[in-house]
Design a protein around this motif. Structure first.
Motif, PDB file in Angstrom:
ATOM      1  N   ALA A  28      63.214  24.710  55.848  1.00 11.63           N
ATOM      2  CA  ALA A  28      64.158  25.518  56.629  1.00 11.63           C
ATOM      3  C   ALA A  28      65.602  25.102  56.389  1.00 11.63           C
ATOM      4  CB  ALA A  28      63.828  25.412  58.120  1.00 11.63           C
ATOM      5  N   HIS A  29      65.825  23.820  56.064  1.00 13.33           N
ATOM      6  CA  HIS A  29      67.187  23.317  55.919  1.00 13.33           C
ATOM      7  C   HIS A  29      67.281  22.403  54.698  1.00 13.33           C
ATOM      8  CE1 HIS A  29      68.044  24.799  59.974  1.00 13.33           C
ATOM      9  NE2 HIS A  29      66.942  24.189  60.374  1.00 13.33           N
ATOM     10  N   ASN A  30      68.442  22.385  54.086  1.00 14.88           N
ATOM     11  CA  ASN A  30      68.725  21.470  52.979  1.00 14.88           C
ATOM     12  C   ASN A  30      69.506  20.286  53.526  1.00 14.88           C
ATOM     13  OD1 ASN A  30      69.562  20.135  50.665  1.00 14.88           O
ATOM     14  ND2 ASN A  30      69.939  22.018  49.519  1.00 14.88           N
ATOM     15  N   ASN A 390      54.239  29.437  71.176  1.00 12.68           N
ATOM     16  CA  ASN A 390      55.223  29.111  70.136  1.00 12.68           C
ATOM     17  C   ASN A 390      55.448  30.297  69.189  1.00 12.68           C
ATOM     18  OD1 ASN A 390      55.445  26.513  71.161  1.00 12.68           O
ATOM     19  ND2 ASN A 390      53.987  25.650  69.700  1.00 12.68           N
ATOM     20  N   PRO A 391      56.016  31.399  69.672  1.00 12.96           N
ATOM     21  CA  PRO A 391      56.221  32.561  68.801  1.00 12.96           C
ATOM     22  C   PRO A 391      57.226  32.304  67.673  1.00 12.96           C
ATOM     23  CG  PRO A 391      57.293  32.898  70.927  1.00 12.96           C
ATOM     24  CD  PRO A 391      56.452  31.662  71.059  1.00 12.96           C
ATOM     25  N   ARG A 392      58.048  31.273  67.832  1.00 17.13           N
ATOM     26  CA  ARG A 392      59.062  30.940  66.820  1.00 17.13           C
ATOM     27  C   ARG A 392      59.930  32.169  66.542  1.00 17.13           C
ATOM     28  NH1 ARG A 392      54.331  28.208  65.538  1.00 17.13           N
ATOM     29  NH2 ARG A 392      54.549  25.931  65.564  1.00 17.13           N
ATOM     30  N   HIS A 393      59.991  32.602  65.278  1.00 19.74           N
ATOM     31  CA  HIS A 393      60.875  33.714  64.924  1.00 19.74           C
ATOM     32  C   HIS A 393      60.109  35.036  64.790  1.00 19.74           C
ATOM     33  CE1 HIS A 393      64.404  31.176  64.270  1.00 19.74           C
ATOM     34  NE2 HIS A 393      63.565  30.293  63.762  1.00 19.74           N
ATOM     35  N   GLU A 394      58.903  35.078  65.278  1.00 15.12           N
ATOM     36  CA  GLU A 394      58.094  36.288  65.150  1.00 15.12           C
ATOM     37  C   GLU A 394      58.067  37.054  66.476  1.00 15.12           C
ATOM     38  OE1 GLU A 394      53.752  37.527  63.214  1.00 15.12           O
ATOM     39  OE2 GLU A 394      54.355  35.426  63.335  1.00 15.12           O
ATOM     40  N   GLN A 449      57.949  25.164  74.544  1.00 17.40           N
ATOM     41  CA  GLN A 449      57.683  26.401  73.807  1.00 17.40           C
ATOM     42  C   GLN A 449      58.746  26.525  72.721  1.00 17.40           C
ATOM     43  OE1 GLN A 449      55.217  28.682  73.682  1.00 17.40           O
ATOM     44  NE2 GLN A 449      55.221  29.933  75.523  1.00 17.40           N
ATOM     45  N   LEU A 450      58.328  26.942  71.529  1.00 21.61           N
ATOM     46  CA  LEU A 450      59.257  27.191  70.432  1.00 21.61           C
ATOM     47  C   LEU A 450      59.507  28.694  70.349  1.00 21.61           C
ATOM     48  CD1 LEU A 450      57.694  24.801  67.760  1.00 21.61           C
ATOM     49  CD2 LEU A 450      59.648  24.356  69.266  1.00 21.61           C
ATOM     50  N   ILE A 451      60.699  29.105  70.768  1.00 21.78           N
ATOM     51  CA  ILE A 451      61.064  30.525  70.788  1.00 21.78           C
ATOM     52  C   ILE A 451      62.365  30.681  70.021  1.00 21.78           C
ATOM     53  CG2 ILE A 451      61.610  32.518  72.227  1.00 21.78           C
ATOM     54  CD1 ILE A 451      59.966  31.245  74.464  1.00 21.78           C
ATOM     55  N   GLY A 452      62.322  31.364  68.899  1.00 16.91           N
ATOM     56  CA  GLY A 452      63.485  31.446  68.029  1.00 16.91           C
ATOM     57  C   GLY A 452      63.856  30.063  67.537  1.00 16.91           C
ATOM     58  N   ASN A 453      65.114  29.709  67.685  1.00 22.27           N
ATOM     59  CA  ASN A 453      65.569  28.368  67.308  1.00 22.27           C
ATOM     60  C   ASN A 453      65.546  27.396  68.479  1.00 22.27           C
ATOM     61  OD1 ASN A 453      66.174  28.985  64.570  1.00 22.27           O
ATOM     62  ND2 ASN A 453      68.098  29.967  65.211  1.00 22.27           N
TER      63      ASN A 453
END
Length: 468
Positions: A28-30, A390-394, A449-453
């Motif tokens: 996801a990141h450099n 944990n929908p994250r970015h979905e 919960q992981l929602i978006g960032n």
């Protein structure tokens, strides 16, 4: 106390004066984006395996830091971290536990057995890390090498002899355990998982089995003979365990009711009776056999290891039971794939005549398992509440659509969709009664919960205990 500043690290949170900062090209990141922050915090060496911009070179030089070019930054992180800890891992005996399921329960069981026997032992697991009675917050299933080697060094300072650690397949793929040599390996099982990371089941399996190459010469690998994938492994030093067929370490469950498992176990002509008040089901009996194998390797007798099982307090988020005010029982469990669901329901379905299941599926993860998860839940549950996990970015609606593909139309009347997980728990409680069983699947010990960032604090336990 574990240090918070590391001599070598890939994360700026652990950079201090004189630290070496290893730049990792993440998914996801450099890590290049964090070089400036590392320099500001006092890093004096930047390790890279990629080209840096002229501006970054100028900034590094201006700060008086150096640049080390390497072929593979992940491998370098493991090597440099080990060097910085004076290769503390070589002063310890390591037991590595891998498998799609059961790693955490097996690791905690084995840690408990060794600790009960009076050994100085450390634990690295998904749920929590420990050295003796001292507890440390977990990070990844298998932490990055910078943390690992600091942990090993601290364990040596605390006069530890053994370390019990979970080893994820990705830890092998991403070189987190490079340079380690194990005194025993335990393989619990193999099934579908992490296909968002691996391109096939075969490549996932190959990395699991690769852990066998990290053994010291002549040490055992305890492998589950009941697993179809694992039973075909051919390697030196294999010690099989089984609950259903001939094996070096075997057993037969006498009973598994009311969440208490009783069994007889056998090894090299010796036998022992064990009873575990906090675990039940065939899959947990397999976990117990796996832990017994590790305990035997560490020198425990069958009798002492089996006795320790009776005082095992359980693991947070693994068949964790909470008694509710209305007489219902809630079970929080980390099960998050079809196979884990099936094993869980085959165990608990007989414990109630009213089963309410709250579940979802992780966003940005293997989509193929979602209909299968829906189908398994629909087969066993009396009431289904689909929610977020944990929908994250979905989009949560898209995740639910995938789950619903596996639930036949005649069972749709059992389904409630409530995207707010807290409200889903409240609805489950309102639907429950004395004798009901509410299964909360997927989150396990996670308190977020992981929602978006965002990583949002979220405790299923607190919500459950607030219901009246």
């Amino acid at each position: 106390m574990m240090p918070t500043i590391y001599p070598v690290t890939c994360h700026t949170d652990h950079v201090g004066s004189g630290s070496t900062f290893v730049v990792i090209q993440g998914f996801a990141h450099n890590g290049c984006a964090y070089i400036a922050s590392a320099l500001q915090k006092g890093a004096t060496m930047i390790v890279v395996d990629q080209e840096l911009s002229p501006e970054l070179y100028t900034q590094i030089k201006k700060q008086g830091a150096g640049v080390m070019r390497v072929h593979d930054a992940r491998k370098a992180l493991a090597q440099l971290s080990a060097q910085a800890s004076d290769h503390a891992h070589k002063k310890l005996k390591l037991i590595g536990i891998t498998g799609t399921k059961g790693k955490t329960t097996t690791a905690h069981l084995l840690f408990h057995m060794l600790k009960t026997a009076g050994m100085r032992v450390g634990l690295l697991s998904t749920v929590g890390n420990a050295i003796g009675d001292s507890q440390f917050a977990p990070s990844l299933t298998t932490p990055q090498p910078d943390y690992l080697h600091q942990f090993f060094q601290h364990a040596v300072q605390q006069q530890c002899e053994w370390i019990v650690m979970e080893v994820a397949a990705q830890a092998i793929s991403l070189h987190r355990i490079d340079g380690l040599q194990f005194d025993a390996i335990i393989m619990t099982n193999f099934d579908r998982e992490h296909l968002e990371f691996y391109d096939s089941m075969e490549s996932y399996f190959a990395d699991k089995v690769a852990l066998l190459n990290y053994r010291k010469a002549g040490v055992p690998a305890w492998i589950n003979r009941d697993d179809a994938w694992l039973s075909g492994i051919e390697s030196s030093g294999i010690h099989w365990f089984s609950s259903s067929m001939p094996a070096e370490l075997s057993g037969s469950a006498c009973s598994s009711s009311n969440f208490t498992l009783a069994a007889d176990v056998f090894y090299q002509g010796a036998s022992a009776r064990l009873q575990c008040p906090t675990l039940s089901g065939a899959y947990n009996f397999s976990n117990i056999l796996a832990a017994l194998g590790g305990a035997i390797t560490a020198g425990l007798s069958m009798h002492d290891a089996a006795q320790a099982v009776s005082t095992f307090a359980g693991v947070a988020g693994r068949q964790e039971r909470i008694q509710l005010a209305n007489g219902a029982t809630a079970i929080i469990d980390y099960a998050h794939n079809p196979q884990s669901y099936r094993a869980f329901f085959q165990t608990v379905r007989s414990y109630t005549d009213h089963l309410i299941v709250i579940f979802g599926a992780g966003g940005n993860r293997d989509q193929g398992k979602r209909p299968e998860m829906g189908a398994v839940v629909a087969q066993y549950a009396d009431q289904i509440i689909i929610t977020t996990d944990n929908p994250r970015h979905e989009n949560p609606d898209q995740i639910v659509a995938g789950i619903m593909q596996g639930i036949s139309s005649e069972k749709h009347d059992r389904v409630i969709y409530e995207p707010d997980r807290a409200k889903a728990i409240e609805k489950a409680y309102a639907l429950s009664r004395s004798g009901s069983l509410i299964a909360l699947l997927g989150k396990g010990p996670d308190e977020y919960q992981l929602i978006g960032n965002l990583k949002i604090p979220f405790s299923e336990r607190k919500i459950l205990l607030s219901q009246h």
